[in-house]
Motif scaffolding. Structure first.
Motif, mmCIF file in Angstrom:
data_model
loop_
_atom_site.group_PDB
_atom_site.id
_atom_site.type_symbol
_atom_site.label_atom_id
_atom_site.label_comp_id
_atom_site.label_asym_id
_atom_site.label_seq_id
_atom_site.Cartn_x
_atom_site.Cartn_y
_atom_site.Cartn_z
ATOM 1 N N ASN A 32 0.882 -1.152 0.000
ATOM 2 C CA ASN A 32 0.000 0.000 0.000
ATOM 3 C C ASN A 32 0.926 1.209 0.000
ATOM 4 O O ASN A 32 1.548 1.519 1.024
ATOM 5 N N ALA A 39 5.078 -4.058 3.264
ATOM 6 C CA ALA A 39 4.221 -2.889 3.497
ATOM 7 C C ALA A 39 4.392 -2.328 4.903
ATOM 8 O O ALA A 39 3.420 -1.903 5.522
ATOM 9 N N GLY A 40 5.613 -2.328 5.400
ATOM 10 C CA GLY A 40 5.811 -1.847 6.775
ATOM 11 C C GLY A 40 4.890 -2.600 7.708
ATOM 12 O O GLY A 40 4.351 -2.041 8.658
ATOM 13 N N THR A 97 3.472 -4.927 10.473
ATOM 14 C CA THR A 97 3.832 -5.385 11.808
ATOM 15 C C THR A 97 3.465 -6.853 11.997
ATOM 16 O O THR A 97 2.374 -7.270 11.587
ATOM 17 N N ARG A 139 -2.294 -11.742 12.471
ATOM 18 C CA ARG A 139 -1.820 -11.958 11.096
ATOM 19 C C ARG A 139 -1.074 -13.287 10.960
ATOM 20 O O ARG A 139 -1.098 -13.898 9.883
ATOM 21 N N THR A 163 -2.263 -1.389 12.677
ATOM 22 C CA THR A 163 -2.211 -1.570 14.129
ATOM 23 C C THR A 163 -2.593 -0.268 14.842
ATOM 24 O O THR A 163 -3.101 -0.310 15.961
ATOM 25 N N ASP A 217 2.371 4.759 12.892
ATOM 26 C CA ASP A 217 3.748 4.331 13.107
ATOM 27 C C ASP A 217 4.709 5.537 13.122
ATOM 28 O O ASP A 217 4.478 6.535 12.437
HETATM 29 N N1 ARG Z 1 2.739 -1.179 10.834
HETATM 30 C C1 ARG Z 1 1.329 -0.981 10.716
HETATM 31 C C2 ARG Z 1 0.630 -2.306 10.548
HETATM 32 O O1 ARG Z 1 1.243 -3.277 10.240
HETATM 33 C C3 ARG Z 1 0.963 -0.077 9.550
HETATM 34 C C4 ARG Z 1 1.425 -0.527 8.216
HETATM 35 C C5 ARG Z 1 0.834 0.298 7.087
HETATM 36 N N2 ARG Z 1 1.530 0.063 5.873
HETATM 37 C C6 ARG Z 1 1.207 0.585 4.675
HETATM 38 N N3 ARG Z 1 1.973 0.304 3.655
HETATM 39 N N4 ARG Z 1 0.184 1.360 4.539
HETATM 40 O O2 ARG Z 1 -0.555 -2.397 10.717
#
Ligand code: ARG
Length: 283
Positions: A60, A118-119, A121, A126, A174, A219
């Motif tokens: 995303n 996607a960063g 967590t 999950r 998160t 984040d």
């Molecule tokens: N780290 C948070 C999670 O895993 C937010 C990640 C959102 N990443 C993004 N690409 N929009 O829920």
């Protein structure tokens, strides 16, 4: 016995898969072939990706510095660079598919991509759906408020102060779970907040700046990017609400692909990731 072995050898020679996979597989494959079972590779998912000549990353791209849309429309960021290194290691092209963050897990499960970067967590929730690589970034949920806000205190005080307030988040993250008071997954003790779910960190930032929201929970690094993009109007509170680790996700059981990703992550974790964060924060 002799005949069986000869047959197995013939089967091996005919499939040709042996030549394509690593030498360590040879003995195992020969062993299973003597049992009369078919010859299978120990790296089926990686083999399939090499065959296609392409690996698909789900993301995303609304989460700088990890993934964002550059001025030329291309998708850039820390995760993209690590993903490119995975593609290079496999000798294939990297294809990036951009989607809503909360669609990524299901899309990965249904095979719309090979991995998610996607960063994301690592959470218990999950882990029931996908497998994660080793972690490559440590992060926290933080609170962004308008610069004139006097909100401060420890986690308990902030949770209490944000209860019943308008909190902007990126949907399905998160931060969203935290604002919604999901104590089990995030340790949040916020009660009855009005959670405003946006598709991107940028949108959440706009709605905080224009007064529609009282705070954003997001984040750390994306929070810094939002503050930087709203020239002096916003600030981040020092209090960290959570401790989180980011990892790439693969479909359950795709250990061969996960191993390749982990090799790349081992190279990048630490200094290289820090450099990439700095590079993409400035972009
Ligand atoms: N780290 C948070 C999670 O895993 C937010 C990640 C959102 N990443 C993004 N690409 N929009 O829920």
């Amino acid at each position: 016995m002799k005949k069986k072995f000869a047959l197995a050898l013939a089967a091996l020679m005919m499939t040709g898969t042996l030549a394509a996979c690593g030498s360590t597989n040879t003995n195992n494959n020969a062993g299973s072939a003597t049992d009369g079972t078919s010859v299978t590779s120990e790296t089926p998912n990686v083999d399939a990706i090499k065959e296609k000549g392409e690996i698909i990353m789900l993301t995303n791209a609304a989460f700088p510095p990890f993934e964002y849309q550059a001025d030329d429309g291309s998708i850039q960021g820390v995760d993209v660079e690590i993903a490119q290194a995975v593609a290079d290691k496999l000798g294939v092209n990297l294809k990036i598919v951009d989607m809503d963050f909360n669609s990524i897990t299901n899309s990965l499960k249904s095979g719309k991509g090979d991995f998610a970067a996607a960063g994301m967590t690592i959470t218990e929730e999950r882990l029931k759906q996908v497998d994660f690589s080793d972690e490559y970034v440590t992060s926290s949920q933080v609170v962004v408020v308008r610069s004139d806000s006097d909100l401060e205190g420890d986690k308990a005080a902030i949770d209490a102060a944000l209860s019943g307030k308008n909190i902007a988040v990126q949907e399905g993250t998160t931060g969203d779970w935290y604002a919604s008071g999901d104590e089990e997954n995030t340790g949040s003790t916020i009660k009855n907040a009005n959670v405003l779910q946006y598709k991107s960190a940028t949108e959440a930032g706009l709605h905080l700046a224009n007064g529609k929201a009282d705070a954003i929970i997001i984040d750390q690094k994306p929070a810094e990017a939002i503050v930087a993009a709203n020239d002096g109007k916003l600030k981040i509170l020092d209090t960290k609400l959570t401790d989180e680790q980011y990892a790439f996700a693969v479909q359950k059981g795709q250990e061969d692909l996960r191993d390749v990703i982990n090799e790349v992550i081992a190279e990048y974790k630490g200094d290289k990731v820090d450099e990439l964060i700095t590079k993409h924060m400035g972009a």
